[in-house]
Motif scaffolding. Structure first.
Motif, PDB file in Angstrom:
ATOM      1  N   ILE A  75     -39.305 -11.756 -18.867  1.00  0.00           N
ATOM      2  CA  ILE A  75     -38.966 -13.029 -18.250  1.00  0.00           C
ATOM      3  C   ILE A  75     -38.397 -12.749 -16.864  1.00  0.00           C
ATOM      4  N   ALA A  76     -39.045 -13.308 -15.852  1.00  0.00           N
ATOM      5  CA  ALA A  76     -38.605 -13.138 -14.468  1.00  0.00           C
ATOM      6  C   ALA A  76     -37.817 -14.372 -14.058  1.00  0.00           C
ATOM      7  N   THR A  77     -36.637 -14.131 -13.476  1.00  0.00           N
ATOM      8  CA  THR A  77     -35.879 -15.211 -12.855  1.00  0.00           C
ATOM      9  C   THR A  77     -36.227 -15.185 -11.381  1.00  0.00           C
ATOM     10  N   LEU A  78     -36.730 -16.295 -10.899  1.00  0.00           N
ATOM     11  CA  LEU A  78     -37.166 -16.367  -9.517  1.00  0.00           C
ATOM     12  C   LEU A  78     -35.994 -16.738  -8.609  1.00  0.00           C
ATOM     13  N   LYS A  79     -36.145 -16.503  -7.333  1.00  0.00           N
ATOM     14  CA  LYS A  79     -35.087 -16.831  -6.377  1.00  0.00           C
ATOM     15  C   LYS A  79     -34.822 -18.329  -6.328  1.00  0.00           C
TER      16      LYS A  79
END
Length: 103
Positions: A75-79
């Motif tokens: 799971i990537a947390t985006l800016k």
């Protein structure tokens, strides 16, 4: 002669039950506040994103397979604050994970 009914005596059991109920609710809420949050018992990533710009990723979270889900989840947390599920089998994600592990 029968004893006179005392209004305070008839309210005492009700007052005692109410006080006991409030005490139990207070104890339960304190326990719940200190308890760790339960994790969901299912996979969090139902669909994965194939392409995402690497510069838009703020952080990555890797969830190992377990009783909640049989597959590895990335799971990537985006800016922007949004989260996106990445395909752990894609070459881009594998390269990104290798780069993270080497740091």
């Amino acid at each position: 002669m029968a004893p006179a009914a005392c209004p305070a005596a008839s309210r005492f059991p009700r007052l005692l039950r109410t006080a006991l109920l409030l005490l139990l609710l207070l104890a339960a809420s304190r326990r719940a506040a200190g308890a760790p949050a339960l994790t969901e018992l299912r996979c969090q990533c139902l669909q994965t994103v194939q392409g995402i710009h690497l510069k838009s990723i703020q952080s990555l979270k890797v969830l190992s397979p377990g009783p909640h889900c049989a597959q590895t989840e990335v799971i990537a947390t985006l800016k922007s604050g949004q989260e996106a599920c990445l395909n752990p089998a894609s070459p881009m994600v594998k390269k990104l994970l290798q780069k993270m592990l080497s740091k």
